[in-house]
Design an enzyme around this catalytic site. Sequence first.
Site, PDB file in Angstrom:
ATOM      1  N   TYR A 172      50.717  30.058  38.723  1.00 33.87           N
ATOM      2  CA  TYR A 172      51.698  30.641  39.645  1.00 33.87           C
ATOM      3  C   TYR A 172      51.819  29.789  40.915  1.00 33.87           C
ATOM      4  CZ  TYR A 172      50.836  34.282  36.286  1.00 33.87           C
ATOM      5  OH  TYR A 172      50.674  34.956  35.095  1.00 33.87           O
ATOM      6  N   GLY A 184      45.990  38.946  32.110  1.00 35.74           N
ATOM      7  CA  GLY A 184      45.449  39.679  33.242  1.00 35.74           C
ATOM      8  C   GLY A 184      44.047  39.316  33.665  1.00 35.74           C
ATOM      9  N   PRO A 238      46.778  35.103  27.946  1.00 37.92           N
ATOM     10  CA  PRO A 238      46.229  34.672  29.231  1.00 37.92           C
ATOM     11  C   PRO A 238      47.125  33.637  29.908  1.00 37.92           C
ATOM     12  CG  PRO A 238      45.193  33.444  27.480  1.00 37.92           C
ATOM     13  CD  PRO A 238      46.127  34.427  26.816  1.00 37.92           C
ATOM     14  N   ARG A 287      46.723  33.010  34.008  1.00 38.51           N
ATOM     15  CA  ARG A 287      45.843  32.617  35.105  1.00 38.51           C
ATOM     16  C   ARG A 287      44.468  32.138  34.634  1.00 38.51           C
ATOM     17  NH1 ARG A 287      46.681  34.692  40.107  1.00 38.51           N
ATOM     18  NH2 ARG A 287      47.875  36.392  39.201  1.00 38.51           N
ATOM     19  N   ARG A 300      51.916  31.871  46.764  1.00 42.43           N
ATOM     20  CA  ARG A 300      50.942  32.968  46.652  1.00 42.43           C
ATOM     21  C   ARG A 300      50.418  33.472  48.004  1.00 42.43           C
ATOM     22  NH1 ARG A 300      46.592  32.828  44.380  1.00 42.43           N
ATOM     23  NH2 ARG A 300      46.690  34.851  43.382  1.00 42.43           N
ATOM     24  N   TYR A 309      51.432  37.314  48.487  1.00 40.04           N
ATOM     25  CA  TYR A 309      50.375  38.324  48.283  1.00 40.04           C
ATOM     26  C   TYR A 309      49.257  38.217  49.320  1.00 40.04           C
ATOM     27  CZ  TYR A 309      52.048  37.374  43.458  1.00 40.04           C
ATOM     28  OH  TYR A 309      52.784  37.125  42.335  1.00 40.04           O
ATOM     29  N   CYS A 359      60.958  27.548  57.907  1.00 40.41           N
ATOM     30  CA  CYS A 359      61.304  28.413  59.041  1.00 40.41           C
ATOM     31  C   CYS A 359      61.004  29.877  58.737  1.00 40.41           C
ATOM     32  CB  CYS A 359      62.779  28.244  59.370  1.00 40.41           C
ATOM     33  SG  CYS A 359      63.209  26.533  59.527  1.00 40.41           S
TER      34      CYS A 359
HETATM   35  C1  LIG Z   1      53.645  40.278  29.653  1.00 38.96           C
HETATM   36  C2  LIG Z   1      52.697  39.373  30.340  1.00 38.96           C
HETATM   37  N1  LIG Z   1      51.732  38.784  29.624  1.00 38.96           N
HETATM   38  C3  LIG Z   1      50.838  37.947  30.199  1.00 38.96           C
HETATM   39  C4  LIG Z   1      50.888  37.668  31.538  1.00 38.96           C
HETATM   40  C5  LIG Z   1      49.878  36.724  32.107  1.00 38.96           C
HETATM   41  O1  LIG Z   1      49.072  37.313  33.036  1.00 38.96           O
HETATM   42  P1  LIG Z   1      47.827  36.530  33.641  1.00 38.96           P
HETATM   43  O2  LIG Z   1      48.326  35.269  34.213  1.00 38.96           O
HETATM   44  O3  LIG Z   1      47.285  37.453  34.655  1.00 38.96           O
HETATM   45  O4  LIG Z   1      46.878  36.302  32.517  1.00 38.96           O
HETATM   46  C6  LIG Z   1      51.863  38.268  32.335  1.00 38.96           C
HETATM   47  C7  LIG Z   1      51.891  38.009  33.773  1.00 38.96           C
HETATM   48  O5  LIG Z   1      52.338  38.728  34.591  1.00 38.96           O
HETATM   49  C8  LIG Z   1      52.803  39.146  31.713  1.00 38.96           C
HETATM   50  O6  LIG Z   1      53.755  39.729  32.417  1.00 38.96           O
END
Ligand SMILES: Cc1ncc(COP(=O)(O)O)c(C=O)c1O
Length: 400
Positions: A355, A224, A259, A261, A297, A301, A326
């Site tokens: 992503y 996250g 992690p 992202r 993305r 979003y 399209c």
């Molecule tokens: C269970 C779980 N762990 C880790 C992540 C990785 O999240 P992030 O890419 O935000 O670090 C996600 C992404 O949605 C997830 O669903």
Amino acid sequence: MDYKALTKEFNTPFYLYDFDKIRSNFKALKEAFRARKSQIFYAVKANSNLSLLSMLASLDSGFDCVSIGEVKRALKAGAKPYKVIFSGVAKNETELKEALKLGILYINLESFEEMKSLEKIAKKLHIKARISVRLNPNVDAKTHPYISTGLKENKFGVRLDEAKKIYLYAAKSEFLEPVGVHFHIGSQITDLKPIFEAATLTAKLVRELNAAKIELKFFDVGGGLGVVYQNESEPDLNAYAQGILASLSGLDLTICLEPGRFLVAKCGELVTSVLYEKMNGDKRFVIVDAAMNDLMRPSLYKAYHAIEMPYNSGEMSLCDVVGGICESSDFFAQNRALPKAKNGDILIIKDAGAYGFSMSSNYNTRPRACELALEKGQIRQIRKRESFRQLIENEVGFLK
Ligand SMILES: Cc1ncc(COP(=O)(O)O)c(C=O)c1O
């Protein structure tokens, strides 16, 4: 970087990843948690290229997987089974069975029903299943609603009281072994307070379980951590680590980090070529050879990605950068100031390492892009562009 030479050799669109930068992000995160036992489980979904996974495995990374396909990818890339965890709200029987047979570290459970199903499978296989429970702590991650996962209206995890029921049941089961606890409240989090709030609630549960003689080993804080795409404030790694460590005072658990992202987003770009520039009245469109099937993305979003045109220094004006699909949602930028463009100009969509490719598709029967890695000054191809033959090879039963 000589983008012209790369374009000549590999054609566009292609993804380019900086493996050295990913390595240094990995080391910085690990270092921030040096005060305690910790293990990084890279979230494979963010970017699942085998070469990338294999590079991370060489750094002793573990892997957080959300399908048995991802589990197999991680193992194929060289991960040890005891460095793989399996999360996700809809793991099916076949996946659970395979995961058990593969001997991965633990399975993150998301419901009482799933636990019962896993217990049945474990009994049949005569294996004791190591489990963790994903909590839904009902805290607002203050991120985009589509990537917020820790509120009670989200499908993920279980409430604290339900989690307790699962642990109490599992602790008595011959075929289940509770080893961990898990939360993941969302992605692209830049305000760390909700993570600390979730960690505190989770640690409270651990203490209650300890009082009931249920001892866990792993405290899984999910992923996250956000990155700066535009003007977000960058979360501080040390503050992140300190906040989590503070919630764990008095508890001796290995901190598991998932992690995605944070490790890869800023280390990848999507390189595309301009096909045409077009005016619809006074609206300018720059039409490129990548499209929303390559990078979802912005469409999904309305996510912001910086765009550079390294070989253009002409007059800037507002335009939309769009692909050829399209759908009017097929854009990479809207009302963005960019120089005047012409056929063959190179355009770089920044911060696309997470992503990006992993969410790409063959919509409009478009082959997915090729992927390149930059490592120690050398470029190598880590995925070829798909061919038309590959796109149709699984389609059967039609008249020629
Ligand atoms: C269970 C779980 N762990 C880790 C992540 C990785 O999240 P992030 O890419 O935000 O670090 C996600 C992404 O949605 C997830 O669903």
